[in-house]
Write a protein that holds these residues in place. Structure first.
Motif, PDB file in Angstrom:
ATOM      1  N   THR A  71       0.927  -1.315  -0.060  1.00  0.00           N
ATOM      2  CA  THR A  71       0.052   0.058  -0.083  1.00  0.00           C
ATOM      3  C   THR A  71       0.854   1.290  -0.062  1.00  0.00           C
ATOM      4  OG1 THR A  71      -1.943  -1.016   1.244  1.00  0.00           O
ATOM      5  CG2 THR A  71      -1.794   1.292   1.344  1.00  0.00           C
ATOM      6  N   LEU A  72       1.848   1.253   0.780  1.00  0.00           N
ATOM      7  CA  LEU A  72       2.574   2.712   0.894  1.00  0.00           C
ATOM      8  C   LEU A  72       3.452   2.454  -0.372  1.00  0.00           C
ATOM      9  CD1 LEU A  72       3.602   4.807   2.912  1.00  0.00           C
ATOM     10  CD2 LEU A  72       5.365   3.253   3.980  1.00  0.00           C
ATOM     11  N   LEU A  73       4.009   1.428  -0.799  1.00  0.00           N
ATOM     12  CA  LEU A  73       4.918   1.504  -2.228  1.00  0.00           C
ATOM     13  C   LEU A  73       3.890   2.001  -3.291  1.00  0.00           C
ATOM     14  CD1 LEU A  73       7.706   1.082  -3.603  1.00  0.00           C
ATOM     15  CD2 LEU A  73       6.785  -1.312  -3.802  1.00  0.00           C
ATOM     16  N   THR A  74       2.828   1.556  -3.295  1.00  0.00           N
ATOM     17  CA  THR A  74       1.616   1.989  -4.228  1.00  0.00           C
ATOM     18  C   THR A  74       1.498   3.634  -4.440  1.00  0.00           C
ATOM     19  OG1 THR A  74       0.574  -0.229  -4.509  1.00  0.00           O
ATOM     20  CG2 THR A  74      -0.446   2.022  -5.121  1.00  0.00           C
ATOM     21  N   VAL A  75       1.355   4.084  -2.831  1.00  0.00           N
ATOM     22  CA  VAL A  75       1.534   5.623  -2.844  1.00  0.00           C
ATOM     23  C   VAL A  75       2.647   6.479  -3.177  1.00  0.00           C
ATOM     24  CG1 VAL A  75       1.240   7.297  -1.034  1.00  0.00           C
ATOM     25  CG2 VAL A  75      -0.417   5.569  -1.168  1.00  0.00           C
ATOM     26  N   PHE A  76       3.795   5.814  -2.881  1.00  0.00           N
ATOM     27  CA  PHE A  76       4.977   6.376  -3.417  1.00  0.00           C
ATOM     28  C   PHE A  76       5.251   6.446  -4.874  1.00  0.00           C
ATOM     29  CE2 PHE A  76       7.271   5.186   0.925  1.00  0.00           C
ATOM     30  CZ  PHE A  76       6.652   6.378   1.557  1.00  0.00           C
ATOM     31  N   LYS A  77       4.792   5.182  -5.651  1.00  0.00           N
ATOM     32  CA  LYS A  77       4.668   5.094  -6.951  1.00  0.00           C
ATOM     33  C   LYS A  77       3.745   6.285  -7.736  1.00  0.00           C
ATOM     34  CE  LYS A  77       6.343   0.332  -7.495  1.00  0.00           C
ATOM     35  NZ  LYS A  77       5.756  -0.962  -7.812  1.00  0.00           N
ATOM     36  N   GLU A  78       2.698   6.224  -7.103  1.00  0.00           N
ATOM     37  CA  GLU A  78       1.690   7.137  -7.599  1.00  0.00           C
ATOM     38  C   GLU A  78       2.015   8.588  -7.536  1.00  0.00           C
ATOM     39  OE1 GLU A  78      -3.046   8.076  -6.628  1.00  0.00           O
ATOM     40  OE2 GLU A  78      -2.176   6.370  -6.067  1.00  0.00           O
ATOM     41  N   LEU A  79       2.453   9.066  -6.558  1.00  0.00           N
ATOM     42  CA  LEU A  79       3.074  10.352  -6.133  1.00  0.00           C
ATOM     43  C   LEU A  79       4.320  10.921  -6.719  1.00  0.00           C
ATOM     44  CD1 LEU A  79       1.552  10.959  -2.690  1.00  0.00           C
ATOM     45  CD2 LEU A  79       0.439  11.678  -4.658  1.00  0.00           C
ATOM     46  N   TYR A  80       5.379  10.093  -6.849  1.00  0.00           N
ATOM     47  CA  TYR A  80       6.811  10.768  -6.701  1.00  0.00           C
ATOM     48  C   TYR A  80       7.579   9.857  -8.008  1.00  0.00           C
ATOM     49  CZ  TYR A  80       5.660  11.651  -2.068  1.00  0.00           C
ATOM     50  OH  TYR A  80       5.197  12.123  -0.909  1.00  0.00           O
ATOM     51  N   SER A  81       6.918   8.994  -8.805  1.00  0.00           N
ATOM     52  CA  SER A  81       7.558   8.623  -9.807  1.00  0.00           C
ATOM     53  C   SER A  81       8.141   9.659 -10.816  1.00  0.00           C
ATOM     54  CB  SER A  81       6.916   7.326 -10.506  1.00  0.00           C
ATOM     55  OG  SER A  81       7.002   6.254  -9.753  1.00  0.00           O
ATOM     56  N   PRO A  82       9.708   9.489 -10.952  1.00  0.00           N
ATOM     57  CA  PRO A  82      10.192  10.435 -12.218  1.00  0.00           C
ATOM     58  C   PRO A  82       9.647   9.728 -13.631  1.00  0.00           C
ATOM     59  CG  PRO A  82      11.842   9.555 -10.612  1.00  0.00           C
ATOM     60  CD  PRO A  82      10.566   9.001 -10.446  1.00  0.00           C
ATOM     61  N   GLU A  83       9.902  10.909 -14.551  1.00  0.00           N
ATOM     62  CA  GLU A  83       9.542  10.375 -15.688  1.00  0.00           C
ATOM     63  C   GLU A  83      10.513   9.334 -16.192  1.00  0.00           C
ATOM     64  OE1 GLU A  83       8.708  12.571 -20.379  1.00  0.00           O
ATOM     65  OE2 GLU A  83       9.473  13.685 -18.527  1.00  0.00           O
ATOM     66  N   ASP A  84       9.998   7.972 -16.896  1.00  0.00           N
ATOM     67  CA  ASP A  84      10.754   6.963 -17.455  1.00  0.00           C
ATOM     68  C   ASP A  84      11.506   6.719 -16.303  1.00  0.00           C
ATOM     69  OD1 ASP A  84       9.780   7.597 -19.827  1.00  0.00           O
ATOM     70  OD2 ASP A  84      11.106   9.099 -20.336  1.00  0.00           O
ATOM     71  N   VAL A  85      11.472   6.730 -15.192  1.00  0.00           N
ATOM     72  CA  VAL A  85      12.205   6.007 -14.043  1.00  0.00           C
ATOM     73  C   VAL A  85      11.193   5.197 -12.799  1.00  0.00           C
ATOM     74  CG1 VAL A  85      13.867   6.307 -12.183  1.00  0.00           C
ATOM     75  CG2 VAL A  85      14.215   7.812 -14.348  1.00  0.00           C
ATOM     76  N   PRO A  86      11.225   4.071 -13.024  1.00  0.00           N
ATOM     77  CA  PRO A  86      10.116   3.597 -12.069  1.00  0.00           C
ATOM     78  C   PRO A  86      10.732   3.407 -10.584  1.00  0.00           C
ATOM     79  CG  PRO A  86      11.200   1.842 -13.328  1.00  0.00           C
ATOM     80  CD  PRO A  86      11.749   3.201 -13.940  1.00  0.00           C
ATOM     81  N   ILE A  87       9.741   3.790  -9.620  1.00  0.00           N
ATOM     82  CA  ILE A  87      10.066   3.451  -8.127  1.00  0.00           C
ATOM     83  C   ILE A  87       9.954   1.997  -7.820  1.00  0.00           C
ATOM     84  CG2 ILE A  87       9.236   3.823  -5.869  1.00  0.00           C
ATOM     85  CD1 ILE A  87       8.773   6.859  -6.664  1.00  0.00           C
ATOM     86  N   VAL A  88      10.914   1.201  -7.616  1.00  0.00           N
ATOM     87  CA  VAL A  88      11.033  -0.187  -7.414  1.00  0.00           C
ATOM     88  C   VAL A  88      10.832  -0.429  -6.017  1.00  0.00           C
ATOM     89  CG1 VAL A  88      12.023  -0.629  -9.710  1.00  0.00           C
ATOM     90  CG2 VAL A  88      13.251  -0.321  -7.506  1.00  0.00           C
ATOM     91  N   ASP A  89      11.047   0.222  -4.932  1.00  0.00           N
ATOM     92  CA  ASP A  89      11.135  -0.190  -3.608  1.00  0.00           C
ATOM     93  C   ASP A  89      11.180   1.090  -2.838  1.00  0.00           C
ATOM     94  OD1 ASP A  89      10.964  -1.721  -1.505  1.00  0.00           O
ATOM     95  OD2 ASP A  89      12.793  -2.846  -1.854  1.00  0.00           O
ATOM     96  N   PHE A  90      11.032   1.019  -1.353  1.00  0.00           N
ATOM     97  CA  PHE A  90      11.418   2.026  -0.515  1.00  0.00           C
ATOM     98  C   PHE A  90      12.229   1.279   0.580  1.00  0.00           C
ATOM     99  CE2 PHE A  90       7.378   0.572   1.331  1.00  0.00           C
ATOM    100  CZ  PHE A  90       7.710   0.614   2.639  1.00  0.00           C
ATOM    101  N   ASP A  91      13.062   1.928   1.306  1.00  0.00           N
ATOM    102  CA  ASP A  91      14.061   1.562   2.290  1.00  0.00           C
ATOM    103  C   ASP A  91      13.590   2.638   3.432  1.00  0.00           C
ATOM    104  OD1 ASP A  91      15.109  -0.544   0.920  1.00  0.00           O
ATOM    105  OD2 ASP A  91      16.848   0.799   0.215  1.00  0.00           O
ATOM    106  N   CYS A  92      13.992   2.053   4.785  1.00  0.00           N
ATOM    107  CA  CYS A  92      13.992   2.706   5.885  1.00  0.00           C
ATOM    108  C   CYS A  92      15.411   3.068   6.368  1.00  0.00           C
ATOM    109  CB  CYS A  92      13.174   2.031   7.055  1.00  0.00           C
ATOM    110  SG  CYS A  92      11.367   1.716   6.518  1.00  0.00           S
ATOM    111  N   VAL A  93      15.656   4.525   6.706  1.00  0.00           N
ATOM    112  CA  VAL A  93      16.736   4.884   7.163  1.00  0.00           C
ATOM    113  C   VAL A  93      16.492   5.445   8.573  1.00  0.00           C
ATOM    114  CG1 VAL A  93      18.837   6.486   6.726  1.00  0.00           C
ATOM    115  CG2 VAL A  93      17.630   5.709   4.963  1.00  0.00           C
ATOM    116  N   LEU A  94      17.260   4.879   9.389  1.00  0.00           N
ATOM    117  CA  LEU A  94      17.319   5.293  10.974  1.00  0.00           C
ATOM    118  C   LEU A  94      17.728   6.663  10.995  1.00  0.00           C
ATOM    119  CD1 LEU A  94      16.399   4.946  13.870  1.00  0.00           C
ATOM    120  CD2 LEU A  94      18.706   3.938  14.045  1.00  0.00           C
ATOM    121  N   GLU A  95      16.862   7.956  11.452  1.00  0.00           N
ATOM    122  CA  GLU A  95      17.556   9.247  11.430  1.00  0.00           C
ATOM    123  C   GLU A  95      18.099   9.295  12.517  1.00  0.00           C
ATOM    124  OE1 GLU A  95      17.741  12.909   9.753  1.00  0.00           O
ATOM    125  OE2 GLU A  95      17.685  11.223   8.809  1.00  0.00           O
ATOM    126  N   THR A  96      19.188   9.743  12.727  1.00  0.00           N
ATOM    127  CA  THR A  96      20.314  10.173  13.696  1.00  0.00           C
ATOM    128  C   THR A  96      20.459  11.560  13.415  1.00  0.00           C
ATOM    129  OG1 THR A  96      22.176   9.868  12.720  1.00  0.00           O
ATOM    130  CG2 THR A  96      21.244   7.962  14.193  1.00  0.00           C
TER     131      THR A  96
END
Length: 335
Positions: A71-96
Protein backbone atom coordinates in the motif's frame (compact mmCIF):
# COMPACT_ATOMS: atom_id res chain seq x y z
CA UNK A 1 21.72 10.86 -6.95
CA UNK A 2 19.11 11.97 -4.42
CA UNK A 3 16.33 14.52 -4.28
CA UNK A 4 14.11 15.60 -1.39
CA UNK A 5 10.36 14.86 -1.50
CA UNK A 6 7.41 16.48 0.25
CA UNK A 7 5.91 13.82 2.53
CA UNK A 8 2.75 15.88 3.11
CA UNK A 9 1.25 14.60 -0.15
CA UNK A 10 1.67 10.96 0.86
CA UNK A 11 0.34 11.66 4.37
CA UNK A 12 -2.83 13.30 3.04
CA UNK A 13 -3.46 10.57 0.49
CA UNK A 14 -2.96 7.76 3.00
CA UNK A 15 -5.19 9.52 5.52
CA UNK A 16 -7.92 10.05 2.93
CA UNK A 17 -7.79 6.38 1.94
CA UNK A 18 -8.24 5.27 5.53
CA UNK A 19 -4.63 4.29 6.21
CA UNK A 20 -4.43 6.53 9.25
CA UNK A 21 -1.69 4.63 11.10
CA UNK A 22 0.60 4.71 8.07
CA UNK A 23 -0.15 8.42 7.68
CA UNK A 24 0.60 9.04 11.35
CA UNK A 25 3.93 7.24 11.13
CA UNK A 26 5.06 9.33 8.15
CA UNK A 27 4.45 12.61 9.97
CA UNK A 28 7.83 12.58 11.68
CA UNK A 29 9.68 11.21 8.67
CA UNK A 30 11.17 12.87 5.62
CA UNK A 31 11.56 11.32 2.19
CA UNK A 32 14.35 11.25 -0.34
CA UNK A 33 14.28 9.78 -3.84
CA UNK A 34 17.44 7.89 -4.84
CA UNK A 35 17.91 7.16 -8.54
CA UNK A 36 20.33 4.36 -9.38
CA UNK A 37 21.76 2.81 -12.53
CA UNK A 38 21.50 -0.94 -11.95
CA UNK A 39 23.08 -2.03 -15.21
CA UNK A 40 26.77 -2.07 -16.05
CA UNK A 41 26.16 -1.97 -19.79
CA UNK A 42 22.94 0.00 -20.41
CA UNK A 43 21.40 3.08 -18.83
CA UNK A 44 18.80 1.22 -16.77
CA UNK A 45 17.65 3.62 -14.06
CA UNK A 46 15.37 2.77 -11.14
CA UNK A 47 14.31 4.80 -8.11
CA UNK A 48 14.06 3.94 -4.43
CA UNK A 49 12.27 6.09 -1.85
CA UNK A 50 14.41 6.51 1.26
CA UNK A 51 12.20 7.01 4.31
CA UNK A 52 14.27 8.78 6.97
CA UNK A 53 12.58 7.94 10.26
CA UNK A 54 13.11 8.33 14.02
CA UNK A 55 13.49 5.10 16.00
CA UNK A 56 9.82 4.31 16.72
CA UNK A 57 8.71 5.00 13.15
CA UNK A 58 11.74 3.19 11.76
CA UNK A 59 10.89 -0.01 13.67
CA UNK A 60 7.23 0.21 12.66
CA UNK A 61 7.83 0.82 8.95
CA UNK A 62 10.56 -1.78 8.50
CA UNK A 63 8.28 -4.43 10.06
CA UNK A 64 5.20 -3.70 7.95
CA UNK A 65 3.11 -6.67 6.80
CA UNK A 66 3.40 -7.33 3.10
CA UNK A 67 -0.02 -5.84 2.27
CA UNK A 68 0.70 -2.61 4.16
CA UNK A 69 4.13 -2.36 2.57
CA UNK A 70 2.54 -2.69 -0.88
CA UNK A 71 0.00 0.00 0.00
CA UNK A 72 2.75 2.43 0.96
CA UNK A 73 4.84 1.58 -2.12
CA UNK A 74 1.80 2.11 -4.36
CA UNK A 75 1.32 5.61 -2.94
CA UNK A 76 4.99 6.43 -3.45
CA UNK A 77 4.81 5.23 -7.05
CA UNK A 78 1.65 7.22 -7.68
CA UNK A 79 3.00 10.47 -6.28
CA UNK A 80 6.73 10.52 -6.85
CA UNK A 81 7.73 8.44 -9.90
CA UNK A 82 10.08 10.45 -12.13
CA UNK A 83 9.47 10.38 -15.85
CA UNK A 84 10.74 7.08 -17.35
CA UNK A 85 12.27 6.00 -14.03
CA UNK A 86 10.14 3.49 -12.09
CA UNK A 87 10.07 3.42 -8.30
CA UNK A 88 10.80 -0.19 -7.41
CA UNK A 89 11.05 -0.15 -3.63
CA UNK A 90 11.44 1.90 -0.48
CA UNK A 91 13.98 1.63 2.31
CA UNK A 92 13.87 2.83 5.90
CA UNK A 93 16.79 4.86 7.19
CA UNK A 94 17.21 5.34 10.91
CA UNK A 95 17.45 9.09 11.33
CA UNK A 96 20.15 10.24 13.71
CA UNK A 97 19.66 13.96 13.87
CA UNK A 98 22.40 15.57 11.82
CA UNK A 99 22.22 18.85 13.67
CA UNK A 100 22.13 19.51 17.37
CA UNK A 101 19.34 21.46 19.01
CA UNK A 102 21.60 24.49 19.17
CA UNK A 103 22.32 24.25 15.45
CA UNK A 104 18.61 24.09 14.64
CA UNK A 105 17.99 27.17 16.78
CA UNK A 106 20.84 28.94 14.97
CA UNK A 107 19.37 28.03 11.57
CA UNK A 108 15.95 29.40 12.53
CA UNK A 109 17.55 32.59 13.84
CA UNK A 110 19.47 32.98 10.55
CA UNK A 111 16.19 32.73 8.64
CA UNK A 112 14.53 35.28 10.89
CA UNK A 113 17.47 37.64 10.47
CA UNK A 114 17.39 37.25 6.67
CA UNK A 115 13.67 38.07 6.50
CA UNK A 116 14.20 41.18 8.62
CA UNK A 117 17.11 42.31 6.44
CA UNK A 118 14.93 42.06 3.32
CA UNK A 119 12.00 43.88 4.95
CA UNK A 120 14.26 46.71 6.13
CA UNK A 121 15.95 47.26 2.78
CA UNK A 122 19.36 45.87 3.75
CA UNK A 123 19.42 43.03 1.22
CA UNK A 124 17.64 42.69 -2.15
CA UNK A 125 15.34 39.71 -2.59
CA UNK A 126 16.91 38.64 -5.88
CA UNK A 127 20.26 38.08 -4.14
CA UNK A 128 19.00 35.93 -1.25
CA UNK A 129 15.77 34.25 -2.38
CA UNK A 130 17.46 30.95 -3.26
CA UNK A 131 19.26 30.93 0.09
CA UNK A 132 15.95 31.56 1.85
CA UNK A 133 14.13 28.73 0.05
CA UNK A 134 16.94 26.23 0.64
CA UNK A 135 17.08 27.07 4.36
CA UNK A 136 13.27 26.94 4.61
CA UNK A 137 13.36 23.37 3.30
CA UNK A 138 16.05 22.40 5.80
CA UNK A 139 14.12 23.93 8.69
CA UNK A 140 10.91 22.24 7.58
CA UNK A 141 12.51 18.78 7.50
CA UNK A 142 14.19 19.21 10.87
CA UNK A 143 11.01 20.46 12.49
CA UNK A 144 8.94 17.72 10.89
CA UNK A 145 11.22 15.13 12.48
CA UNK A 146 10.37 16.69 15.86
CA UNK A 147 6.65 16.81 15.16
CA UNK A 148 6.67 20.63 15.09
CA UNK A 149 4.99 22.72 12.41
CA UNK A 150 7.01 25.45 10.72
CA UNK A 151 5.19 28.71 11.59
CA UNK A 152 6.57 30.50 8.52
CA UNK A 153 3.86 30.50 5.79
CA UNK A 154 5.96 32.20 3.09
CA UNK A 155 7.16 29.87 0.34
CA UNK A 156 9.61 32.48 -0.91
CA UNK A 157 10.65 36.04 -0.11
CA UNK A 158 8.26 37.50 -2.67
CA UNK A 159 5.40 36.20 -0.53
CA UNK A 160 6.97 37.94 2.48
CA UNK A 161 7.38 41.09 0.34
CA UNK A 162 3.64 41.13 -0.49
CA UNK A 163 2.82 40.68 3.19
CA UNK A 164 4.90 43.56 4.56
CA UNK A 165 3.80 45.82 1.70
CA UNK A 166 0.10 45.14 2.36
CA UNK A 167 -0.29 48.27 4.50
CA UNK A 168 -0.40 47.22 8.15
CA UNK A 169 3.41 46.85 8.48
CA UNK A 170 4.46 50.34 7.36
CA UNK A 171 7.59 50.74 9.51
CA UNK A 172 10.76 48.75 9.95
CA UNK A 173 9.90 48.40 13.65
CA UNK A 174 6.51 46.87 12.83
CA UNK A 175 8.17 44.35 10.48
CA UNK A 176 10.72 43.37 13.12
CA UNK A 177 7.86 42.93 15.60
CA UNK A 178 5.99 40.74 13.11
CA UNK A 179 9.06 38.52 12.74
CA UNK A 180 9.40 38.25 16.50
CA UNK A 181 5.78 37.21 16.86
CA UNK A 182 6.24 34.69 14.04
CA UNK A 183 9.43 33.01 15.21
CA UNK A 184 9.93 33.67 18.94
CA UNK A 185 7.39 31.04 20.16
CA UNK A 186 9.16 28.44 18.02
CA UNK A 187 12.59 29.48 19.25
CA UNK A 188 11.38 29.34 22.84
CA UNK A 189 9.98 25.83 22.31
CA UNK A 190 13.24 24.63 20.75
CA UNK A 191 15.34 26.16 23.50
CA UNK A 192 13.15 24.38 26.05
CA UNK A 193 13.63 21.05 24.32
CA UNK A 194 10.83 21.11 21.77
CA UNK A 195 8.07 18.55 21.39
CA UNK A 196 8.04 15.19 19.68
CA UNK A 197 4.26 14.95 19.53
CA UNK A 198 2.58 16.01 16.27
CA UNK A 199 -0.33 18.40 16.68
CA UNK A 200 -3.50 16.55 15.73
CA UNK A 201 -5.11 19.80 14.63
CA UNK A 202 -2.68 20.13 11.73
CA UNK A 203 -3.98 16.85 10.33
CA UNK A 204 -6.73 16.71 7.67
CA UNK A 205 -10.21 16.11 9.05
CA UNK A 206 -10.94 13.40 6.48
CA UNK A 207 -13.80 15.40 4.93
CA UNK A 208 -12.32 15.99 1.50
CA UNK A 209 -14.16 19.19 0.57
CA UNK A 210 -13.55 20.71 4.00
CA UNK A 211 -9.82 19.92 3.88
CA UNK A 212 -9.51 21.25 0.34
CA UNK A 213 -11.07 24.55 1.39
CA UNK A 214 -8.78 24.82 4.42
CA UNK A 215 -5.74 24.57 2.14
CA UNK A 216 -7.22 27.32 -0.05
CA UNK A 217 -7.92 29.54 2.99
CA UNK A 218 -4.30 29.30 4.14
CA UNK A 219 -2.96 30.04 0.67
CA UNK A 220 -5.27 33.03 0.15
CA UNK A 221 -4.46 34.45 3.58
CA UNK A 222 -0.75 34.24 2.83
CA UNK A 223 -1.14 35.97 -0.55
CA UNK A 224 -3.80 38.59 0.28
CA UNK A 225 -2.80 42.26 0.15
CA UNK A 226 -6.04 44.15 -0.69
CA UNK A 227 -9.37 44.56 1.09
CA UNK A 228 -11.11 42.51 -1.59
CA UNK A 229 -8.62 39.67 -1.18
CA UNK A 230 -9.04 39.66 2.59
CA UNK A 231 -12.82 39.57 2.07
CA UNK A 232 -12.32 36.54 -0.17
CA UNK A 233 -10.79 34.73 2.82
CA UNK A 234 -14.05 35.33 4.69
CA UNK A 235 -16.01 33.94 1.74
CA UNK A 236 -13.86 30.80 1.77
CA UNK A 237 -14.44 30.46 5.52
CA UNK A 238 -18.18 30.52 4.82
CA UNK A 239 -17.79 27.81 2.17
CA UNK A 240 -15.75 25.70 4.61
CA UNK A 241 -18.46 25.99 7.28
CA UNK A 242 -21.14 25.02 4.76
CA UNK A 243 -19.13 21.94 3.73
CA UNK A 244 -18.54 21.08 7.40
CA UNK A 245 -22.25 21.35 8.21
CA UNK A 246 -23.18 19.22 5.21
CA UNK A 247 -20.68 16.56 6.32
CA UNK A 248 -22.18 16.05 9.80
CA UNK A 249 -25.80 17.26 9.77
CA UNK A 250 -28.55 14.61 9.62
CA UNK A 251 -32.01 16.14 9.41
CA UNK A 252 -33.73 13.16 11.06
CA UNK A 253 -31.32 13.23 14.00
CA UNK A 254 -30.41 16.90 14.46
CA UNK A 255 -33.54 18.98 14.95
CA UNK A 256 -33.01 22.70 14.28
CA UNK A 257 -33.37 24.95 17.30
CA UNK A 258 -36.21 27.01 15.80
CA UNK A 259 -37.97 24.12 14.09
CA UNK A 260 -37.34 25.57 10.62
CA UNK A 261 -36.02 23.28 7.90
CA UNK A 262 -32.36 23.93 7.15
CA UNK A 263 -31.48 24.53 3.51
CA UNK A 264 -28.34 22.83 2.11
CA UNK A 265 -26.37 26.07 2.57
CA UNK A 266 -27.82 27.09 5.96
CA UNK A 267 -24.72 26.17 7.92
CA UNK A 268 -25.83 28.20 10.97
CA UNK A 269 -28.96 26.13 11.62
CA UNK A 270 -27.19 22.87 10.79
CA UNK A 271 -24.13 23.40 12.99
CA UNK A 272 -26.18 24.79 15.91
CA UNK A 273 -28.46 21.75 15.70
CA UNK A 274 -25.50 19.40 15.54
CA UNK A 275 -23.85 20.96 18.61
CA UNK A 276 -27.11 20.90 20.58
CA UNK A 277 -27.63 17.17 19.96
CA UNK A 278 -24.09 15.80 20.02
CA UNK A 279 -23.05 17.85 23.07
CA UNK A 280 -26.34 17.53 24.93
CA UNK A 281 -26.63 17.20 28.70
CA UNK A 282 -25.27 19.03 31.75
CA UNK A 283 -21.89 17.30 31.61
CA UNK A 284 -21.24 18.87 28.22
CA UNK A 285 -22.39 22.39 29.07
CA UNK A 286 -18.89 23.92 29.05
CA UNK A 287 -17.96 22.17 25.79
CA UNK A 288 -21.26 23.26 24.26
CA UNK A 289 -20.64 26.90 25.21
CA UNK A 290 -17.10 26.78 23.82
CA UNK A 291 -18.25 25.28 20.52
CA UNK A 292 -21.00 27.86 20.14
CA UNK A 293 -18.64 30.73 21.00
CA UNK A 294 -16.15 29.62 18.34
CA UNK A 295 -18.94 29.23 15.82
CA UNK A 296 -20.45 32.64 16.64
CA UNK A 297 -17.05 34.32 16.14
CA UNK A 298 -16.48 32.60 12.79
CA UNK A 299 -20.01 33.43 11.67
CA UNK A 300 -19.67 37.11 12.65
CA UNK A 301 -16.25 37.65 11.11
CA UNK A 302 -17.06 36.11 7.73
CA UNK A 303 -19.88 38.64 7.30
CA UNK A 304 -17.73 41.74 7.86
CA UNK A 305 -17.44 43.95 4.78
CA UNK A 306 -14.33 45.82 5.88
CA UNK A 307 -11.38 43.47 5.94
CA UNK A 308 -7.67 43.53 6.71
CA UNK A 309 -5.11 40.88 7.59
CA UNK A 310 -6.01 40.68 11.26
CA UNK A 311 -9.74 40.28 10.67
CA UNK A 312 -9.15 37.72 7.93
CA UNK A 313 -6.68 35.79 10.12
CA UNK A 314 -9.12 35.84 13.06
CA UNK A 315 -11.87 34.56 10.80
CA UNK A 316 -9.67 31.76 9.50
CA UNK A 317 -8.55 30.81 13.03
CA UNK A 318 -12.14 30.77 14.36
CA UNK A 319 -13.28 28.69 11.40
CA UNK A 320 -10.49 26.16 11.98
CA UNK A 321 -11.43 26.02 15.66
CA UNK A 322 -15.02 25.10 14.76
CA UNK A 323 -13.81 22.45 12.32
CA UNK A 324 -11.55 20.86 14.91
CA UNK A 325 -14.25 20.91 17.57
CA UNK A 326 -16.75 19.24 15.27
CA UNK A 327 -14.09 16.77 14.04
CA UNK A 328 -13.38 15.75 17.67
CA UNK A 329 -17.05 15.38 18.55
CA UNK A 330 -17.80 13.36 15.40
CA UNK A 331 -14.93 10.95 15.99
CA UNK A 332 -12.79 12.12 13.06
CA UNK A 333 -9.89 12.78 15.44
CA UNK A 334 -10.05 9.42 17.21
CA UNK A 335 -6.77 7.45 17.14
Amino acid sequence: MGSKLLSEKAIKLLDYRGKKELARMLRRCWLELEVEDRSSFTRDFVAIVQVHAPLEEYEYLRSLPRAERETLLTVFKELYSPEDVPIVDFDCVLETEGQTQDQLVATVEEQKSLMISVATGERPIRDVNDEYKKRRGEIGRMLQAKGIKDPNPFFDLWGWFKRYKSGDLPTYASRRQFMSELYDPLLQKLQQGGSSTPRMFDEPTGWEKVDRTVVEIRQRLEQATTEEQFQAVGTLCREALISLAQAVFESDKHATLDGMKASPTDFKRMIEAYIAVELAGPNNEASRKHARAAFDLANELQHKRTANFRLAALCAEATLAVMNLIAIVSGQRDP
